[in-house]
Design an enzyme around this catalytic site. Structure first.
Site, PDB file in Angstrom:
ATOM      1  N   SER A 133      -6.844   9.993   9.619  1.00 29.27           N
ATOM      2  CA  SER A 133      -7.984  10.916   9.607  1.00 29.27           C
ATOM      3  C   SER A 133      -9.261  10.162   9.945  1.00 29.27           C
ATOM      4  CB  SER A 133      -8.084  11.622   8.247  1.00 29.27           C
ATOM      5  OG  SER A 133      -8.956  12.730   8.352  1.00 29.27           O
TER       6      SER A 133
ATOM      7  N   TYR B 175       0.840  -1.212   0.000  1.00 30.71           N
ATOM      8  CA  TYR B 175       0.000   0.000   0.000  1.00 30.71           C
ATOM      9  C   TYR B 175       0.874   1.262   0.000  1.00 30.71           C
ATOM     10  CZ  TYR B 175      -2.971   3.576   2.195  1.00 30.71           C
ATOM     11  OH  TYR B 175      -3.628   4.744   2.508  1.00 30.71           O
TER      12      TYR B 175
HETATM   13  P1  NAI Z   1     -11.912   4.057   2.388  1.00 30.60           P
HETATM   14  O1  NAI Z   1     -11.379   2.677   2.157  1.00 30.60           O
HETATM   15  O2  NAI Z   1     -12.998   4.227   3.375  1.00 30.60           O
HETATM   16  O3  NAI Z   1     -12.357   4.714   1.006  1.00 30.60           O
HETATM   17  C1  NAI Z   1     -11.746   4.413  -0.220  1.00 30.60           C
HETATM   18  C2  NAI Z   1     -12.817   4.321  -1.281  1.00 30.60           C
HETATM   19  O4  NAI Z   1     -12.186   3.969  -2.517  1.00 30.60           O
HETATM   20  C3  NAI Z   1     -13.869   3.242  -0.981  1.00 30.60           C
HETATM   21  O5  NAI Z   1     -15.170   3.798  -0.971  1.00 30.60           O
HETATM   22  C4  NAI Z   1     -13.697   2.227  -2.099  1.00 30.60           C
HETATM   23  O6  NAI Z   1     -14.926   1.653  -2.535  1.00 30.60           O
HETATM   24  C5  NAI Z   1     -13.051   3.066  -3.191  1.00 30.60           C
HETATM   25  N1  NAI Z   1     -12.311   2.204  -4.115  1.00 30.60           N
HETATM   26  C6  NAI Z   1     -11.537   1.139  -3.829  1.00 30.60           C
HETATM   27  N2  NAI Z   1     -11.103   0.550  -4.957  1.00 30.60           N
HETATM   28  C7  NAI Z   1     -11.625   1.263  -5.987  1.00 30.60           C
HETATM   29  C8  NAI Z   1     -11.559   1.134  -7.392  1.00 30.60           C
HETATM   30  N3  NAI Z   1     -10.861   0.152  -7.990  1.00 30.60           N
HETATM   31  N4  NAI Z   1     -12.232   2.043  -8.143  1.00 30.60           N
HETATM   32  C9  NAI Z   1     -12.924   3.048  -7.560  1.00 30.60           C
HETATM   33  N5  NAI Z   1     -13.044   3.212  -6.232  1.00 30.60           N
HETATM   34  C10 NAI Z   1     -12.392   2.315  -5.449  1.00 30.60           C
HETATM   35  O7  NAI Z   1     -10.635   4.939   2.805  1.00 30.60           O
HETATM   36  P2  NAI Z   1     -10.608   6.397   3.457  1.00 30.60           P
HETATM   37  O8  NAI Z   1     -10.190   6.249   4.855  1.00 30.60           O
HETATM   38  O9  NAI Z   1     -11.830   7.134   3.123  1.00 30.60           O
HETATM   39  O10 NAI Z   1      -9.371   7.025   2.669  1.00 30.60           O
HETATM   40  C11 NAI Z   1      -9.559   7.783   1.492  1.00 30.60           C
HETATM   41  C12 NAI Z   1      -8.193   7.989   0.830  1.00 30.60           C
HETATM   42  O11 NAI Z   1      -7.304   8.607   1.744  1.00 30.60           O
HETATM   43  C13 NAI Z   1      -7.530   6.678   0.387  1.00 30.60           C
HETATM   44  O12 NAI Z   1      -6.841   6.906  -0.825  1.00 30.60           O
HETATM   45  C14 NAI Z   1      -6.537   6.401   1.480  1.00 30.60           C
HETATM   46  O13 NAI Z   1      -5.434   5.653   1.010  1.00 30.60           O
HETATM   47  C15 NAI Z   1      -6.137   7.810   1.900  1.00 30.60           C
HETATM   48  N6  NAI Z   1      -5.696   7.871   3.281  1.00 30.60           N
HETATM   49  C16 NAI Z   1      -6.606   7.787   4.312  1.00 30.60           C
HETATM   50  C17 NAI Z   1      -6.180   7.857   5.615  1.00 30.60           C
HETATM   51  C18 NAI Z   1      -7.126   7.871   6.769  1.00 30.60           C
HETATM   52  O14 NAI Z   1      -6.653   7.995   7.901  1.00 30.60           O
HETATM   53  N7  NAI Z   1      -8.448   7.755   6.570  1.00 30.60           N
HETATM   54  C19 NAI Z   1      -4.737   7.973   5.934  1.00 30.60           C
HETATM   55  C20 NAI Z   1      -3.887   8.052   4.780  1.00 30.60           C
HETATM   56  C21 NAI Z   1      -4.353   8.002   3.492  1.00 30.60           C
HETATM   57  C1  15L Z   2      -3.775   4.983   6.069  1.00 28.32           C
HETATM   58  O1  15L Z   2      -3.132   5.230   5.059  1.00 28.32           O
HETATM   59  C2  15L Z   2      -5.057   4.261   6.011  1.00 28.32           C
HETATM   60  O2  15L Z   2      -5.780   4.574   4.844  1.00 28.32           O
HETATM   61  C3  15L Z   2      -5.925   4.493   7.232  1.00 28.32           C
HETATM   62  O3  15L Z   2      -6.964   3.507   7.254  1.00 28.32           O
HETATM   63  C4  15L Z   2      -5.113   4.416   8.508  1.00 28.32           C
HETATM   64  O4  15L Z   2      -4.599   3.118   8.661  1.00 28.32           O
HETATM   65  C5  15L Z   2      -3.981   5.415   8.441  1.00 28.32           C
HETATM   66  O5  15L Z   2      -3.210   5.250   7.265  1.00 28.32           O
HETATM   67  C6  15L Z   2      -3.027   5.327   9.630  1.00 28.32           C
HETATM   68  O6  15L Z   2      -1.836   5.176   9.411  1.00 28.32           O
HETATM   69  O7  15L Z   2      -3.496   5.434  10.764  1.00 28.32           O
END
Ligand code: NAI
Ligand code: 15L
Length: 272
Positions: free
Chosen positions: A172, A142
């Protein structure tokens, strides 16, 4: 942060059905006339004429080109968001980010906000303070995919002038969930401020910013993103007592040693 004018007519949000996408759905509306929401998963339409919904698999090049047609800026949050087998990461995150930038080039989109992750630097120790020039040390497939996304953003700026704010998001969520997140937590409001600054600030080129609130201890120095003027308004400190009521993990537990926490020990997959 005040938003004097809507800088973009039509804004695309990928990952709109996800945890952050659901939070951003309302929060991005002040920045555009029309918000195009996309995900591979279903999105419930709102009774709102500011939104349009277009489902799309990011691994499908033609579908992504169709998705990007007519938008003025992209907030790219879609993809696999945790450690998974490489093949799953490949389609959604690696091919997906390539398709987004190729579509941006073909359709003349000049501004992208890219949701990168702290997992590009996850193997650094929690005793270190990093800035945007610190070497990356990805902690997972990842994290590797987010390194690819960051380098794709850099390439598309140098080659085609498409500007990107890369946000290395910490954690977040509504609240920090463990001791590590007392340093990595990013409130939804501070995340929204970062996106707004990425949309409104002139001449950002490819800027890398660490996405954390005003936490203590702070592992990340945003000196190279000072031109954004990001001023976090929240802090994980308000949750310290609640978090520290949890049992203390062993001192050598990855969540206590590495900035990327448990991701450094996830997998490998499919050895059996
Ligand atoms: P999440 O997993 O809840 O949302 C990701 C969304 O992307 C999901 O709704 C999923 O259906 C969609 N997705 C997955 N594969 C797909 C595909 N092939 N085509 C289209 N859509 C697809 O994750 P979250 O927490 O909302 O994170 C959003 C973004 O922020 C992600 O890129 C994640 O890597 C990044 N991120 C989030 C963090 C956090 O703490 N929430 C930390 C660091 C990065
Ligand atoms: C991420 O990149 C993930 O999308 C989120 O689910 C958390 O694991 C976050 O990092 C984290 O490091 O806490």
């Amino acid at each position: 942060m005040t938003s004097p004018a809507k800088p973009f007519n039509r804004l695309l949000l990928t990952g709109a059905a996800g945890g952050l996408g659901k939070e951003l759905r309302q929060r991005l509306k002040p920045f555009c006339n029309t918000l195009r929401l996309s995900d591979i998963a279903n999105i419930t339409p709102a009774d709102d004429n500011q939104e349009e919904i277009q489902l799309c698999d990011l691994s499908d090049k033609q579908a992504v080109h169709h998705l990007v047609d007519g938008v003025d800026a992209i907030v790219h949050f879609g993809g696999v968001s945790v450690e998974r087998p490489f093949e799953e990461i490949l389609g959604a995150n690696i091919c997906g980010v390539f398709h987004i930038y190729e579509a941006a080039r073909r359709h003349g989109v000049k501004r992208v906000i890219f949701a990168s992750s702290n997992h590009v630097i996850g193997f650094h120790k929690q005793t270190e303070v990093l800035d945007a020039l610190s070497p990356r040390r990805p902690d997972s497939y990842y994290g590797l995919s987010k390194c690819y996304g960051e380098d794709t953003a850099s390439f598309y700026f140098d080659r085609y002038g498409i500007e990107t704010l890369t946000i290395r998001i910490g954690s977040s969520f509504a609240e920090p969930q463990n001791r590590r997140m007392l340093s990595t937590w990013l409130s939804f409001d501070d995340l929204t401020q970062l996106i707004a600054r990425g949309l409104y600030t002139d001449a950002i080129g490819h800027t890398v910013v660490y996405g954390a609130s005003n936490n203590t201890p702070n592992w990340w120095d945003n000196r190279y993103a000072a031109h954004l003027g990001y001023q976090p308004q929240d802090s994980a400190e308000q949750f310290r007592e609640k978090v520290e009521a949890q049992p203390m993990p062993p001192a050598d537990d990855p969540t206590m040693v590495y900035q990327g926490g448990a991701f450094v020990a996830a997998g490998p997959f499919g050895d059996n």
